[in-house]
Motif scaffolding. Structure first.
Motif, PDB file in Angstrom:
ATOM      1  N   UNK A 141       0.833  -1.206   0.000  1.00 33.55           N
ATOM      2  CA  UNK A 141       0.000   0.000   0.000  1.00 33.55           C
ATOM      3  C   UNK A 141       0.870   1.260   0.000  1.00 33.55           C
ATOM      4  N   UNK A 142       2.036   1.195   0.633  1.00 31.54           N
ATOM      5  CA  UNK A 142       2.945   2.339   0.636  1.00 31.54           C
ATOM      6  C   UNK A 142       3.822   2.366  -0.608  1.00 31.54           C
ATOM      7  N   UNK A 148       4.638   4.808  -8.471  1.00 25.06           N
ATOM      8  CA  UNK A 148       3.910   5.593  -9.476  1.00 25.06           C
ATOM      9  C   UNK A 148       4.472   7.011  -9.539  1.00 25.06           C
ATOM     10  N   UNK A 149       4.733   7.625  -8.398  1.00 23.57           N
ATOM     11  CA  UNK A 149       5.290   8.982  -8.368  1.00 23.57           C
ATOM     12  C   UNK A 149       6.674   9.008  -9.015  1.00 23.57           C
ATOM     13  N   UNK A 150       7.522   8.045  -8.684  1.00 27.12           N
ATOM     14  CA  UNK A 150       8.864   7.971  -9.275  1.00 27.12           C
ATOM     15  C   UNK A 150       8.755   7.765 -10.784  1.00 27.12           C
ATOM     16  N   UNK A 152       6.237   8.531 -12.819  1.00 27.72           N
ATOM     17  CA  UNK A 152       5.748   9.759 -13.448  1.00 27.72           C
ATOM     18  C   UNK A 152       6.841  10.823 -13.489  1.00 27.72           C
ATOM     19  N   UNK A 153       7.640  10.898 -12.430  1.00 29.44           N
ATOM     20  CA  UNK A 153       8.755  11.862 -12.401  1.00 29.44           C
ATOM     21  C   UNK A 153       9.774  11.548 -13.480  1.00 29.44           C
ATOM     22  N   UNK A 154      10.127  10.313 -13.647  1.00 30.50           N
ATOM     23  CA  UNK A 154      11.097   9.918 -14.669  1.00 30.50           C
ATOM     24  C   UNK A 154      10.536  10.178 -16.077  1.00 30.50           C
ATOM     25  N   UNK A 155       9.254   9.866 -16.288  1.00 27.95           N
ATOM     26  CA  UNK A 155       8.645  10.129 -17.588  1.00 27.95           C
ATOM     27  C   UNK A 155       8.582  11.623 -17.864  1.00 27.95           C
ATOM     28  N   UNK A 156       8.252  12.409 -16.847  1.00 30.84           N
ATOM     29  CA  UNK A 156       8.182  13.864 -17.005  1.00 30.84           C
ATOM     30  C   UNK A 156       9.546  14.435 -17.393  1.00 30.84           C
ATOM     31  N   UNK A 157      10.601  13.965 -16.708  1.00 28.64           N
ATOM     32  CA  UNK A 157      11.948  14.471 -16.991  1.00 28.64           C
ATOM     33  C   UNK A 157      12.490  13.948 -18.322  1.00 28.64           C
TER      34      UNK A 157
END
Length: 159
Positions: A141-142, A148-150, A152-157
């Motif tokens: 759960x954690x 997902x955040x990591x 999305x961050x990698x895809x964004x960068x």
């Protein structure tokens, strides 16, 4: 106290899937006699006098098998074992839901005694599996939102 403990461990026998309960008050005690062996409970009744207490301690320590298993060296701790059986399920099959039910019912009963100042430790493969499954669910759960955040961050960068 033996009568009290006999009454108290009956609560554990009422848990679904618990086949039997073994404790110091109903552990088998073998005594040799002229006809062979006689079996009785390890503790018949709790001592009322100091002489009775010494006789009980002598009986408890007469077998090394019991010492450190059913009671501690200082006679302040004891062990209770629950034999679990799930009808219609082979030993190799997954019985996680049943083990969780036994584990949580057991902890519910023990909570009443913890409120009276006692402490308990659960052990054995069923307890281990339930605790590990619970920890794994909490970790997942954690971990999933973090991944997902990591991601999305990698895809964004990257773009």
């Amino acid at each position: 106290m033996a009568d009290l403990e006999r009454k108290e461990y009956k609560k554990f026998e009422d848990i679904k899937y618990v086949e039997s309960v073994t404790s110091v008050v109903n552990a088998p005690y073998l005594v040799g006699d002229e006809f062979g062996f006689e079996t009785s409970d390890l503790v018949d009744e709790m001592p009322e006098t100091e002489e009775d207490e010494l006789a009980l301690k002598e009986k408890l320590t007469s077998w090394e098998l019991y010492k450190g298993n059913f009671f501690s060296n200082d006679f302040k701790k004891t062990m209770l074992t629950l034999d679990i059986s799930v009808p219609g399920v082979e030993a190799d099959d997954s019985i996680d839901a049943q083990m969780e039910e036994v584990y949580f019912e057991t902890t519910k009963i023990l909570k009443d005694y913890e409120n009276q100042g006692n402490s308990f430790h659960l052990a054995g493969m069923p307890s281990f599996l339930v605790v590990m499954a619970k920890s794994l669910r909490q970790d997942m759960m954690r971990l999933i939102p973090f991944v997902v955040i990591i991601l999305l961050g990698v895809l964004f960068l990257s773009f």
